[in-house]
Motif scaffolding. Structure first.
Motif, mmCIF file in Angstrom:
data_model
loop_
_atom_site.group_PDB
_atom_site.id
_atom_site.type_symbol
_atom_site.label_atom_id
_atom_site.label_comp_id
_atom_site.label_asym_id
_atom_site.label_seq_id
_atom_site.Cartn_x
_atom_site.Cartn_y
_atom_site.Cartn_z
ATOM 1 N N TYR A 93 52.353 38.440 39.451
ATOM 2 C CA TYR A 93 52.530 38.874 38.063
ATOM 3 C C TYR A 93 53.224 40.235 38.009
ATOM 4 C CZ TYR A 93 51.119 39.573 33.130
ATOM 5 O OH TYR A 93 51.093 39.783 31.771
ATOM 6 N N ILE A 102 53.082 30.621 36.070
ATOM 7 C CA ILE A 102 52.050 29.921 35.273
ATOM 8 C C ILE A 102 51.535 28.718 36.079
ATOM 9 C CG2 ILE A 102 51.628 28.540 33.186
ATOM 10 C CD1 ILE A 102 53.516 30.405 31.689
ATOM 11 N N ILE A 130 52.342 34.442 30.948
ATOM 12 C CA ILE A 130 51.881 34.540 32.340
ATOM 13 C C ILE A 130 50.552 35.306 32.371
ATOM 14 C CG2 ILE A 130 52.439 35.347 34.675
ATOM 15 C CD1 ILE A 130 55.397 35.366 33.821
ATOM 16 N N GLY A 131 50.464 36.370 31.563
ATOM 17 C CA GLY A 131 49.245 37.169 31.504
ATOM 18 C C GLY A 131 48.035 36.316 31.148
ATOM 19 N N ALA A 179 47.622 32.970 31.639
ATOM 20 C CA ALA A 179 47.274 32.055 32.736
ATOM 21 C C ALA A 179 46.693 32.810 33.931
ATOM 22 C CB ALA A 179 48.516 31.254 33.150
ATOM 23 N N VAL A 180 47.344 33.926 34.310
ATOM 24 C CA VAL A 180 46.875 34.692 35.472
ATOM 25 C C VAL A 180 45.519 35.332 35.161
ATOM 26 C CG1 VAL A 180 47.348 36.762 36.862
ATOM 27 C CG2 VAL A 180 49.156 35.102 36.461
ATOM 28 N N ALA A 209 42.857 32.740 35.495
ATOM 29 C CA ALA A 209 42.637 32.354 36.891
ATOM 30 C C ALA A 209 41.821 33.437 37.596
ATOM 31 C CB ALA A 209 43.978 32.143 37.587
ATOM 32 N N VAL A 237 42.125 27.365 32.339
ATOM 33 C CA VAL A 237 43.404 27.859 32.892
ATOM 34 C C VAL A 237 44.513 26.836 32.618
ATOM 35 C CG1 VAL A 237 44.656 28.518 34.996
ATOM 36 C CG2 VAL A 237 42.288 29.220 34.707
ATOM 37 N N GLY A 246 47.476 27.887 30.231
ATOM 38 C CA GLY A 246 48.793 27.958 30.874
ATOM 39 C C GLY A 246 49.782 27.047 30.161
#
Lengths: 100, 523
Positions: free
Chosen positions: A36, A70, B83-84, B86-87, B90, B277, B281
């Motif tokens: 990330y 993702i 992305i933030g 999903a990550v 996780a 997730v 995502g």
């Protein structure tokens, strides 16, 4: 109950399991956070490289990498679920023996 | 909103959602007899259901409408948020899922107080919870009022009450069981509605993503740059702060953390976050495509965008406008109603977390030290839910012009700077002590509030000063670091008798946290 927990803590198998689980957790967490941050910094410092097309005229590296991360987060989560279940299976056996 | 067809569909779908929520509440009320069931359903939720509910908590109207608008205006930089999401989730799975479920019962304060001195820890956790939940609740309701006003043309006060009343009924009578099922239904509607919108948008480009992105670059005022990163954020400090706010803030939201306790065991907790997730995502990734698809589909549509580029109703209305273009007025009505339902479900979850903090953490565990009967505990829970809910409705009605963007960012920053460091250190650092926790939590809160006040967003934009004292828009990098540093320094220099107790209890907490359900099953 306390005695049982003390006994568990002394067990080499349990200590190994704790270590394996800790490694699994932090390695995967490091991988995701690293990916990330790398994406965010590539956006700042390698704008032109990230703007290069990949598959066609429209889809560039930034878009591919973004959706890639993702998917990586999803794959990592699914792998963790599988790996933890596999790691915990011997513990059940250990506790069964300890209590039999 | 254009056309009575859209209005009728929106009203019918939204009324159906409220009615379904009331039916769920009636069903849940009969199954919620104890305070424990009120807060955690008695562990009756399956991994899949909880995964949907967790995803629903995160996929708020701000995420759906806000992210579509952001992708429309700023292009692929919106992917940083996707992305933030999903990550961040996780990481919640990796770091928190098992240990939280194994060590807590109703709130995250249970986990922080597991080995540390319970009284100050519960007070600190309650401060962390309420300073997140109450502003977040008010911001969501103000946002809902403004959104409904824009979409349906209803007066603001009516709109706030239309959200506030069902929320009060769901939570007061149905507790966590009703709140969870309302969230599950809403998550299903949002995922279904969002997917339909995605298919209709992709169909316009013959399901060719490359064509969708190229068309966006061809008509967007930023040109090719709309597909390149680096437009929204230009300095590394802001980027790291944003990443931390998203990742650590999400992991510190009390209404999200409360859901870990609604499932039977740690395996179900892991499974539920795994599902979350996947849902998050997919949904956030799809939302960015919707925003970019809207760029070319809305281009030249003067009913939605005027000659100066101003979007009718603001950038948050992009998803609603897009729905009308690709699916007609009834589909737009459906999407608008889903956004409305989304807000209702999210505010219900936040209200429950605030109520649990006051009724359980503060009243039952700190103020009223003698044990109270289950009936009394239930009464306290319901009274506190009603009191907070009515206060939130009143404050939302009063602060109509509240800047919800600032409040939402601040809330995430507080969660990242107070709750997240407390949880991480309590769960993973054997040398963490009660004094260290108090120092870390207090420092995190003070630094995040002070830096936010001095930042350009408040000091210049709101208070009208010429130059900001703190130059960055997000304080998270500094406040999270300050919280961890204070907690670690004070813990390391703490030689009190209590510190010994805190440290000695770590091995037992470690075993229970890692193997909880297996141990319970065998001993």
């Amino acid at each position: 109950m306390t005695t049982d927990i003390d006994a568990l803590l002394q067990s080499p198998a349990v200590r190994r399991l704790l270590l394996q689980r800790s490694r699994l957790r932090w390695r995967l967490a490091g991988l995701l956070l690293g990916a990330y941050l790398a994406y965010a910094f590539a956006g700042l410092h390698a704008t032109d490289a990230m703007g290069q097309p990949v598959f066609g005229s429209g889809v560039n590296r930034a878009i591919t990498a973004g959706y890639g991360i993702i998917l990586l987060a999803i794959a990592t989560s699914l792998y963790y679920l599988y790996a933890v279940n596999r790691l915990l299976a011997p513990l059940k056996e250990l506790l069964r023996k300890a209590n039999s | 909103m254009n056309g009575s067809a859209a209005n009728t569909t929106a009203i019918v779908v939204f009324l159906a959602f409220i009615a379904a929520g009331l039916a769920i509440t009636w069903w849940a009320a009969r199954r919620t007899q104890t305070a424990g069931e009120f807060y955690n359903t008695g562990g009756r939720i399956t991994g899949f259901q909880n995964g949907l509910a967790l995803a629903g908590d995160f996929m708020s109207a701000a995420t759906f409408l806000g992210l579509t608008g952001l992708a429309f205006m700023g292009g692929t930089d919106a992917l940083l948020f996707a992305i933030g999401g999903a990550v961040g989730w996780a990481l919640i799975l990796l770091i928190f899922a098992d240990r939280l479920r194994n060590l807590g019962r109703y709130t995250f304060a249970d986990v922080v107080a597991y080995r540390l001195d319970a009284r100050p820890m519960r007070i600190l956790a309650a401060v962390g919870t309420l300073s997140v939940a109450i502003p977040y609740l008010i911001a969501q309701m103000v946002g809902a009022g403004a959104l409904i006003q824009t979409i349906f043309g209803l007066p603001y006060l009516t709109a706030v009450i239309a959200i506030g009343l069902p929320m009060l009924v769901y939570v007061t009578f149905g507790g966590m069981l009703a709140t969870t099922w309302v969230q599950v239904v809403k998550a299903g509607l949002l995922l279904g509605g969002g997917s339909m919108l995605l298919i209709l948008v992709l169909k316009r480009f013959d399901f060719d993503l490359s064509a969708l992105f190229s068309s966006a670059a061809a008509v967007h005022p930023l040109g090719e740059s709309v597909l390149r990163p680096g437009g929204l954020y230009r300095d590394p400090i802001s980027v790291i702060s944003l990443v931390l706010a998203f990742v650590c803030g999400t992991a510190g939201l009390p209404h999200v953390l409360m859901r870990f306790f609604t499932v039977t065991d740690d395996a179900a907790a892991r499974q539920s976050i795994g599902y979350a997730v996947v849902f998050i995502g997919y949904f956030m990734g799809a939302t960015v495509i919707l925003g970019l698809g809207a760029v070319s589909l809305l281009a030249g549509e003067t009913a939605y965008i005027d000659a100066t580029g101003h979007v009718a109703g603001g950038a948050n209305m992009i998803a609603v406008h897009l729905a009308e273009i690709v699916g007609g007025a009834p589909f737009m009505g459906f999407i608008a109603a889903v956004a409305f339902a989304t807000i209702l479900a999210v505010v219900s979850g936040i209200l429950l977390s605030a109520s649990a903090s006051i009724a359980y953490d503060l009243y039952t565990r700190v103020i009223h030290v003698e044990s109270i009967s289950d009936r009394q505990a239930m009464r306290v829970s319901k009274v506190s839910t009603l009191a907070i809910g009515i206060m939130a409705i009143a404050l939302s009605a009063l602060f109509k012009d509240l800047n919800i963007g600032i409040i939402s960012a601040l809330v995430l920053a507080i969660a990242a700077s107070v709750n997240f460091p407390l949880l991480v250190l309590a769960l993973y650092w054997p040398k963490f002590t009660t004094r260290g926790a108090i120092a870390g939590g207090t420092t995190g809160l003070v630094v995040v509030l002070l830096l936010s006040l001095l930042s350009p967003t408040i000091w210049v934009d709101v208070l009208g000063h010429e130059r900001a004292i703190f130059p960055y828009a997000y304080p998270t990098l500094f406040s999270v670091f300050a919280a961890f540093a204070a907690a670690i320094l004070v813990s390391l220099t703490d030689h009190s008798a209590r510190a010994r107790i805190d440290r000695d209890a770590y091995p037992e907490q470690l075993i229970r946290g890692e193997f909880g359900s297996q141990i319970e099953a065998k001993i």
